[in-house]
Design a protein around this motif. Structure first.
Motif, PDB file in Angstrom:
ATOM      1  N   LEU A 257       0.871  -1.216   0.118  1.00 34.34           N
ATOM      2  CA  LEU A 257       0.087  -0.040   0.027  1.00 34.34           C
ATOM      3  C   LEU A 257       0.770   1.353   0.086  1.00 34.34           C
ATOM      4  CD1 LEU A 257      -3.023   1.252   0.218  1.00 34.34           C
ATOM      5  CD2 LEU A 257      -2.693   1.142   2.676  1.00 34.34           C
ATOM      6  N   THR A 258       1.855   1.325   0.685  1.00 35.53           N
ATOM      7  CA  THR A 258       2.945   2.632   0.720  1.00 35.53           C
ATOM      8  C   THR A 258       3.473   2.937  -0.571  1.00 35.53           C
ATOM      9  OG1 THR A 258       4.930   1.038   1.083  1.00 35.53           O
ATOM     10  CG2 THR A 258       3.396   1.566   3.102  1.00 35.53           C
ATOM     11  N   ALA A 259       3.516   1.865  -1.515  1.00 43.87           N
ATOM     12  CA  ALA A 259       4.061   2.103  -2.764  1.00 43.87           C
ATOM     13  C   ALA A 259       3.097   3.248  -3.591  1.00 43.87           C
ATOM     14  CB  ALA A 259       4.288   0.909  -3.726  1.00 43.87           C
ATOM     15  N   PHE A 260       1.803   3.260  -3.106  1.00 37.11           N
ATOM     16  CA  PHE A 260       0.799   4.029  -3.920  1.00 37.11           C
ATOM     17  C   PHE A 260       1.111   5.603  -3.394  1.00 37.11           C
ATOM     18  CE2 PHE A 260      -1.128  -0.076  -4.857  1.00 37.11           C
ATOM     19  CZ  PHE A 260      -1.551   0.189  -5.911  1.00 37.11           C
ATOM     20  N   ASP A 261       1.768   5.852  -2.296  1.00 38.23           N
ATOM     21  CA  ASP A 261       2.039   7.235  -1.887  1.00 38.23           C
ATOM     22  C   ASP A 261       3.539   7.700  -2.286  1.00 38.23           C
ATOM     23  OD1 ASP A 261       1.705   9.309  -0.236  1.00 38.23           O
ATOM     24  OD2 ASP A 261       2.366   8.473   1.625  1.00 38.23           O
TER      25      ASP A 261
ATOM     26  N   LYS B 151       8.400  10.276 -10.445  1.00 39.82           N
ATOM     27  CA  LYS B 151       7.476  10.061 -11.568  1.00 39.82           C
ATOM     28  C   LYS B 151       6.904   8.780 -11.609  1.00 39.82           C
ATOM     29  CE  LYS B 151       6.848   9.912 -16.626  1.00 39.82           C
ATOM     30  NZ  LYS B 151       7.516  10.169 -17.917  1.00 39.82           N
ATOM     31  N   ALA B 152       5.463   8.559 -10.955  1.00 39.59           N
ATOM     32  CA  ALA B 152       4.904   7.498 -10.779  1.00 39.59           C
ATOM     33  C   ALA B 152       4.290   6.502 -12.205  1.00 39.59           C
ATOM     34  CB  ALA B 152       3.597   7.547 -10.021  1.00 39.59           C
TER      35      ALA B 152
ATOM     36  N   SER C 142      -4.885   8.209  -4.017  1.00 34.88           N
ATOM     37  CA  SER C 142      -3.543   8.439  -4.685  1.00 34.88           C
ATOM     38  C   SER C 142      -3.437   8.977  -6.068  1.00 34.88           C
ATOM     39  CB  SER C 142      -2.745   7.204  -4.465  1.00 34.88           C
ATOM     40  OG  SER C 142      -3.012   6.060  -5.405  1.00 34.88           O
ATOM     41  N   GLY C 143      -4.686   8.718  -6.839  1.00 29.65           N
ATOM     42  CA  GLY C 143      -4.568   8.859  -8.040  1.00 29.65           C
ATOM     43  C   GLY C 143      -4.687   7.827  -8.951  1.00 29.65           C
ATOM     44  N   ALA C 144      -4.421   6.567  -8.575  1.00 26.13           N
ATOM     45  CA  ALA C 144      -4.413   5.288  -9.309  1.00 26.13           C
ATOM     46  C   ALA C 144      -5.821   4.993  -9.739  1.00 26.13           C
ATOM     47  CB  ALA C 144      -3.915   4.309  -8.538  1.00 26.13           C
ATOM     48  N   HIS C 145      -5.832   4.217 -10.887  1.00 24.41           N
ATOM     49  CA  HIS C 145      -7.309   3.690 -11.269  1.00 24.41           C
ATOM     50  C   HIS C 145      -7.705   2.523 -10.488  1.00 24.41           C
ATOM     51  CE1 HIS C 145      -9.451   2.029 -14.847  1.00 24.41           C
ATOM     52  NE2 HIS C 145     -10.343   2.242 -14.063  1.00 24.41           N
ATOM     53  N   VAL C 146      -8.544   2.811  -9.820  1.00 26.17           N
ATOM     54  CA  VAL C 146      -9.236   1.579  -9.204  1.00 26.17           C
ATOM     55  C   VAL C 146     -10.550   1.017  -9.800  1.00 26.17           C
ATOM     56  CG1 VAL C 146     -10.172   0.750  -7.001  1.00 26.17           C
ATOM     57  CG2 VAL C 146      -8.338   2.718  -7.130  1.00 26.17           C
ATOM     58  N   VAL C 147     -10.322  -0.411 -10.010  1.00 30.65           N
ATOM     59  CA  VAL C 147     -11.463  -1.397 -10.691  1.00 30.65           C
ATOM     60  C   VAL C 147     -12.022  -2.345  -9.476  1.00 30.65           C
ATOM     61  CG1 VAL C 147     -12.249  -2.754 -12.301  1.00 30.65           C
ATOM     62  CG2 VAL C 147     -10.698  -1.080 -12.904  1.00 30.65           C
ATOM     63  N   THR C 148     -12.994  -2.196  -9.198  1.00 30.06           N
ATOM     64  CA  THR C 148     -13.721  -3.196  -8.064  1.00 30.06           C
ATOM     65  C   THR C 148     -14.813  -4.054  -8.968  1.00 30.06           C
ATOM     66  OG1 THR C 148     -13.254  -1.472  -6.438  1.00 30.06           O
ATOM     67  CG2 THR C 148     -14.873  -3.270  -5.843  1.00 30.06           C
TER      68      THR C 148
END
Length: 338
Positions: free
Chosen positions: A237-241, A247-248, A279-285
């Motif tokens: 989870l910390t890698a998303f911060d 540059k992510a 965090s800005g990532a694309h989330v798909v549930t």
């Protein structure tokens, strides 16, 4: 219509014992081994993963050991009568062959090991036929290992039934309609282009996350990784911060949710999704549909078959390469290993 698409549409035909040829099973009947060791790599190893993760649902009471390496695992001392099942779609997987040849050479009065082979052909089939080993064979046709998971799962089930590791055949799902999943798979693929994929499940659905990873890797030719909750919250989870100066990589986090997950774990899923989305990532549930773990497995496998197929199409993968992994890099690996 290309063969890969045809294989998806015909997948339900694999979900039962039809199409399997059993040879030399006389000595297996009622053998009652004290452990099952499944040796298989890549798509050929997926049947063992499914059985291990769904062992209680499928009525398995003996230990299941999964081996994805050269040679054989070192077994606990209390295991005296293991059943080794060597699974290789092609019959030419060097790691799996090394395990079988090593077992055949081993001489031990204390270890009464029974080898069984599941394959379409190749060296493994020749060894089984020459040595009179129990063998489950099936036709490869235009399938790839990752598209033959159903066939290899029910082949493994026949071995386990013969040896009384299970007392009844797993349910079949031959009425599943793969075409009904195509639209959802195409929609899912449309949101995943040009992204690194992180697939998250509960421990109970770990094998499904791995199935999805393999499909995206080999079919769509994209980087995909998998992890389980709640463990991933303690590291990944910390890698998303990501710090602003770094540059992510654009990432899609795919959460495959099992309706059986409740309480604190269900809350952890919701909170984790929220934090990653922030965090800005694309989330798909996605909710895993089905009344049992095995039904959820097959339904989600069909969905990801379509999603990885359409993502591969969007990535410009030519028809000839859907049925392979990357020919260049695999060729280079073989040359360097020789």
């Amino acid at each position: 219509m290309d063969s890969y698409r045809k294989n998806i549409l015909a997948f339900a035909e694999q979900l039962g014992p039809r199409g399997l040829t059993l040879k030399n099973f006389g000595g297996l009947r009622g053998a009652r081994p004290d452990a099952l060791v499944v040796c298989g790599m890549g798509g050929s190893g997926l049947a063992g993963d499914i059985f291990q993760n769904l062992r209680f649902e499928l009525g398995v009471t003996r230990p299941i050991i999964i081996w994805k390496n050269y040679g054989l695992p070192k077994l606990p001392g209390e295991i005296k009568k293991p059943l080794y099942v060597f699974v290789s779609f092609s019959g030419g997987t060097e790691e799996t062959i090394s395990g079988l040849t090593g077992l055949l050479k081993a001489q031990s009065s204390k270890l009464k090991a029974q080898p069984v082979v599941i394959t379409t052909g190749g060296k493994l089939k020749r060894l089984a036929e020459e040595r009179g080993l129990p063998l489950v064979a099936f036709e490869a046709g235009a399938l790839t290992p990752r598209q033959a998971v159903g066939r290899m799962f029910y082949a493994l089930a026949e071995v386990m039934l013969a040896t009384r590791l299970i007392t009844q055949r797993p349910p079949t799902f031959t009425r599943l309609a793969p075409r009904a999943f195509a639209s959802a798979g195409k929609h899912l693929a449309a949101g995943l282009k040009n992204q690194l994929l992180s697939i998250y499940t509960s421990e109970a659905s770990r094998h499904i996350g791995y199935l999805w990873k393999i499909k995206f890797n080999e079919t769509a030719k994209v980087q995909a990784f998998t992890n389980v909750l709640p463990e991933m919250d303690h590291n990944e989870l910390t890698a998303f911060d990501t710090p602003p100066k770094v540059k992510a990589i654009k990432t899609a986090a795919i959460f495959l949710k099992d309706g059986a997950v409740t309480g604190r774990l269900a809350k952890k899923f919701r909170v984790t999704e929220k934090l990653i989305r922030q965090s800005g990532a694309h989330v798909v549930t996605l909710n895993l549909p089905g009344r049992s773990g095995l039904e959820k497995t097959w339904r989600s496998l069909i969905l990801v078959d379509w999603a990885s197929y359409f993502l591969g199409r969007a990535n410009g993968i030519p028809d000839a390469e859907f049925n392979t992994v990357n020919p260049r890099i695999v060729g280079d690996l073989k040359k360097l290993m020789n």
